[in-house]
Write a protein that holds these residues in place. Structure first.
Motif, short mmCIF file in Angstrom:
data_model
loop_
_atom_site.label_atom_id
_atom_site.label_comp_id
_atom_site.label_asym_id
_atom_site.label_seq_id
_atom_site.Cartn_x
_atom_site.Cartn_y
_atom_site.Cartn_z
N GLN A 39 5.70 -2.91 2.36
CA GLN A 39 5.71 -1.71 1.53
C GLN A 39 6.54 -0.65 2.22
O GLN A 39 6.15 -0.14 3.28
N GLY A 44 6.44 0.32 -3.97
CA GLY A 44 5.36 -0.63 -4.12
C GLY A 44 5.49 -1.80 -3.16
O GLY A 44 6.42 -1.86 -2.35
N PHE A 45 4.54 -2.70 -3.25
CA PHE A 45 4.57 -3.88 -2.39
C PHE A 45 5.68 -4.83 -2.82
O PHE A 45 5.94 -5.02 -4.01
#
Length: 113
Positions: A39, A44-45
């Motif tokens: 991240q 976001g991831f």
């Protein structure tokens, strides 16, 4: 309980290398596929890489293919990520994740000149 503890992050210059480790406990590590996700700040991831339970099958995001290598040592219950030719855009918190959905606390990787 399931525990995943990442280590090996740090500050590195562009073009440098780091090796991340993830120590697993509380479950049968050797029977589960594992992954690394990251991240970046404000994002976001992002899935980075995955490896099957036996270690014979690996996969990578296009952004890291050819630079990162995932591996595992089932005897030591440990997952690794060798990161070479690091770029500024690799800066992120890196997490190991199990097939069951567990995730560690992460380790910071900062690539900066």
């Amino acid at each position: 309980q399931v525990q995943l503890v990442e280590s090996g992050g740090g500050l590195v210059q562009p073009g440098g290398s780091l090796r991340l480790s993830c120590a697993a406990s509380g479950f049968r590590f050797s029977v589960y596929a594992m992954s690394w996700v990251r991240q970046a700040p404000g994002k976001g991831f992002e899935w980075v890489s995955g490896i099957n339970s036996g270690g014979g099958t690996t996969s990578y995001a296009d952004s890291v293919k050819g630079r990162f290598t995932i591996s595992r040592d089932n005897a030591k219950n440990t997952l690794y990520l060798q990161m070479n030719s690091l770029k500024l855009e690799d800066t992120a918190v890196y997490y190991c994740s199990s097939q069951q959905g567990s995730r560690g606390q992460g380790t910071q990787v900062t690539v900066s000149s």
